[in-house]
Design a protein around this motif. Structure first.
Motif, PDB file in Angstrom:
ATOM      1  N   ARG A   1       1.037  -1.245   0.234  1.00  0.00           N
ATOM      2  CA  ARG A   1      -0.398   0.089   0.160  1.00  0.00           C
ATOM      3  C   ARG A   1       1.185   1.763  -0.234  1.00  0.00           C
ATOM      4  NH1 ARG A   1      -2.253  -0.542   4.736  1.00  0.00           N
ATOM      5  NH2 ARG A   1      -4.311  -2.142   3.927  1.00  0.00           N
TER       6      ARG A   1
ATOM      7  N   ILE B   1       2.480   1.791  -2.991  1.00  0.00           N
ATOM      8  CA  ILE B   1       1.243   2.544  -4.367  1.00  0.00           C
ATOM      9  C   ILE B   1       1.260   3.267  -3.723  1.00  0.00           C
ATOM     10  CG2 ILE B   1      -1.178   2.164  -5.583  1.00  0.00           C
ATOM     11  CD1 ILE B   1      -1.197  -0.954  -4.301  1.00  0.00           C
ATOM     12  N   PHE B   2       1.013   4.522  -3.158  1.00  0.00           N
ATOM     13  CA  PHE B   2       1.119   5.746  -2.510  1.00  0.00           C
ATOM     14  C   PHE B   2       1.938   6.660  -3.227  1.00  0.00           C
ATOM     15  CE2 PHE B   2      -2.656   4.669   1.211  1.00  0.00           C
ATOM     16  CZ  PHE B   2      -3.111   3.559   0.033  1.00  0.00           C
TER      17      PHE B   2
ATOM     18  N   ASP C   1       4.386   5.485  -5.122  1.00  0.00           N
ATOM     19  CA  ASP C   1       5.423   5.767  -6.650  1.00  0.00           C
ATOM     20  C   ASP C   1       4.240   5.999  -7.912  1.00  0.00           C
ATOM     21  OD1 ASP C   1       6.671   5.368  -9.262  1.00  0.00           O
ATOM     22  OD2 ASP C   1       7.637   3.686  -8.316  1.00  0.00           O
ATOM     23  N   ASP C   2       3.728   6.659  -8.309  1.00  0.00           N
ATOM     24  CA  ASP C   2       2.561   6.287  -9.525  1.00  0.00           C
ATOM     25  C   ASP C   2       3.184   5.108 -10.645  1.00  0.00           C
ATOM     26  OD1 ASP C   2       1.645   8.970  -8.419  1.00  0.00           O
ATOM     27  OD2 ASP C   2       2.601  10.029  -9.302  1.00  0.00           O
TER      28      ASP C   2
ATOM     29  N   TYR D   1       4.147   2.722  -9.882  1.00  0.00           N
ATOM     30  CA  TYR D   1       4.718   1.253  -9.596  1.00  0.00           C
ATOM     31  C   TYR D   1       3.539  -0.239  -9.723  1.00  0.00           C
ATOM     32  CZ  TYR D   1       5.141  -2.631  -5.913  1.00  0.00           C
ATOM     33  OH  TYR D   1       5.634  -3.727  -5.291  1.00  0.00           O
TER      34      TYR D   1
ATOM     35  N   LEU E   1      -7.264  -0.585  -4.418  1.00  0.00           N
ATOM     36  CA  LEU E   1      -6.135  -0.667  -4.441  1.00  0.00           C
ATOM     37  C   LEU E   1      -5.900  -1.425  -5.948  1.00  0.00           C
ATOM     38  CD1 LEU E   1      -4.400   0.199  -1.695  1.00  0.00           C
ATOM     39  CD2 LEU E   1      -5.744   1.690  -3.049  1.00  0.00           C
TER      40      LEU E   1
ATOM     41  N   VAL F   1      -2.742  -2.600 -10.811  1.00  0.00           N
ATOM     42  CA  VAL F   1      -2.313  -1.750  -9.539  1.00  0.00           C
ATOM     43  C   VAL F   1      -3.028   0.248  -9.546  1.00  0.00           C
ATOM     44  CG1 VAL F   1      -1.106  -0.130  -8.171  1.00  0.00           C
ATOM     45  CG2 VAL F   1      -0.248  -1.680  -8.763  1.00  0.00           C
ATOM     46  N   HIS F   2      -4.113   0.415  -8.897  1.00  0.00           N
ATOM     47  CA  HIS F   2      -4.776   1.691  -9.128  1.00  0.00           C
ATOM     48  C   HIS F   2      -4.639   2.729  -7.895  1.00  0.00           C
ATOM     49  CE1 HIS F   2      -6.807  -1.360 -11.925  1.00  0.00           C
ATOM     50  NE2 HIS F   2      -7.245  -2.051 -10.351  1.00  0.00           N
ATOM     51  N   ARG F   3      -4.440   3.568  -8.230  1.00  0.00           N
ATOM     52  CA  ARG F   3      -4.270   4.828  -7.161  1.00  0.00           C
ATOM     53  C   ARG F   3      -5.862   5.296  -6.452  1.00  0.00           C
ATOM     54  NH1 ARG F   3       0.267   6.751  -5.428  1.00  0.00           N
ATOM     55  NH2 ARG F   3      -0.376   8.837  -5.375  1.00  0.00           N
TER      56      ARG F   3
ATOM     57  N   ASP G   1      -8.637   7.544  -6.374  1.00  0.00           N
ATOM     58  CA  ASP G   1      -9.205   9.053  -6.843  1.00  0.00           C
ATOM     59  C   ASP G   1     -10.497   9.046  -6.571  1.00  0.00           C
ATOM     60  OD1 ASP G   1     -10.877   7.071  -8.303  1.00  0.00           O
ATOM     61  OD2 ASP G   1      -9.871   7.304 -10.297  1.00  0.00           O
TER      62      ASP G   1
END
Length: 263
Positions: free
Chosen positions: A23, A26-27, A29-30, A32, A63, A76-78, A80
């Motif tokens: 987690r 992911i937060f 590194d855009d 990652y 995520l 991976v999903h950041r 939004d």
């Protein structure tokens, strides 16, 4: 039964530790990503079941989307606004919040974003050009109810996105995304029935957007806020008239929120 439950605690803790590390990556590194579950097993030095459970934790948070199979990994999903809107929508739906309540809430919140845009010193270089392009796009999509609605909602999302305060931007953006999903579902339904509002009303929307941009460009925060609220009240009226007492329904509009699929 107790022994079996206790034997699972360390395994669960390992999975939570791995999930926490992923987690953070992911937060941070855009870009990652990781190729396979096997790669994670080697990197963390834990069992396959621990990795699978860690990914399930992240999947329930939206995520990642897990790819099943022998060498499955995960996309991976950041986070939004749309993803936040989905979870907020679940909470509102559970509380039986109506579309009228959501509309009134937006009338109280979103105009503040127009006011903030009009107060930005860089509005002429950053805010106004993007908003004018959006208005032009809306004008080009008139007479196509679904596409016009989407383009119109993009204008509202842009207004919020240019709000300087990140907390307000995120919070209001989530509610705007939630309303946009409801409105987009309404546009599809009314277009199919042939009851989408007339092109004259589409012209009113474009005109209102232009006037809001004019006030933002002129640096008149109070007037930008007033016009934004009046515009919201006018456009929301079409849905509220027939569906105001309906409960916010996330499941019927989840595709418009862009919610990652849970396979």
């Amino acid at each position: 039964m107790t022994a079996a439950r206790n034997s699972r605690i360390p395994h669960r803790r390992i999975a939570e530790t791995v999930a926490a590390e992923l987690r953070e990556r992911i937060f941070a590194d855009d870009q990652y990503s990781f190729a396979t579950q096997e790669q994670l097993v080697r990197e963390f030095g834990v069992s396959h079941p621990s990795i699978r459970e860690a990914l399930r934790i992240l999947e329930t948070e939206g995520l990642v989307t897990v790819r099943r199979g022998k060498v499955g990994g995960a996309d991976v999903h950041r986070p939004d606004e749309a993803q936040a809107a989905y979870h907020i929508g679940l909470s509102l739906q559970s509380a039986r919040v109506t579309l009228r309540d959501l509309a009134v809430g937006l009338q109280m919140l979103e105009p503040n974003c127009a006011e903030a845009c009009a107060s930005r010193e860089d509005r002429a270089e950053v805010v106004v050009p993007a908003l004018r392009r959006c208005v032009e796009m809306s004008e080009q999509t008139m007479n196509d109810g679904v596409v016009f609605t989407q383009s119109g909602r993009d204008f509202h999302r842009l207004i919020v996105s240019f709000t300087p305060n990140p907390v307000i931007r995120s919070a209001v953006g989530s509610y705007v995304a939630l309303w946009s999903a409801q409105e987009q579902a309404w546009a599809v339904a009314t277009t199919r029935k042939g009851s989408y509002p007339s092109s004259a009303l589409e012209s009113d929307v474009v005109c209102a957007h232009r006037r809001i941009v004019d006030e933002i460009e002129a640096g008149r925060p109070g007037e930008a806020k007033r016009l934004a609220r009046a515009h919201l009240e006018a456009t929301q009226a079409f849905i509220i008239e027939h569906h105001g007492d309906s409960v916010v329904n996330v499941s019927s509009s989840s595709s418009w929120l862009g919610r990652p699929s849970m396979r």
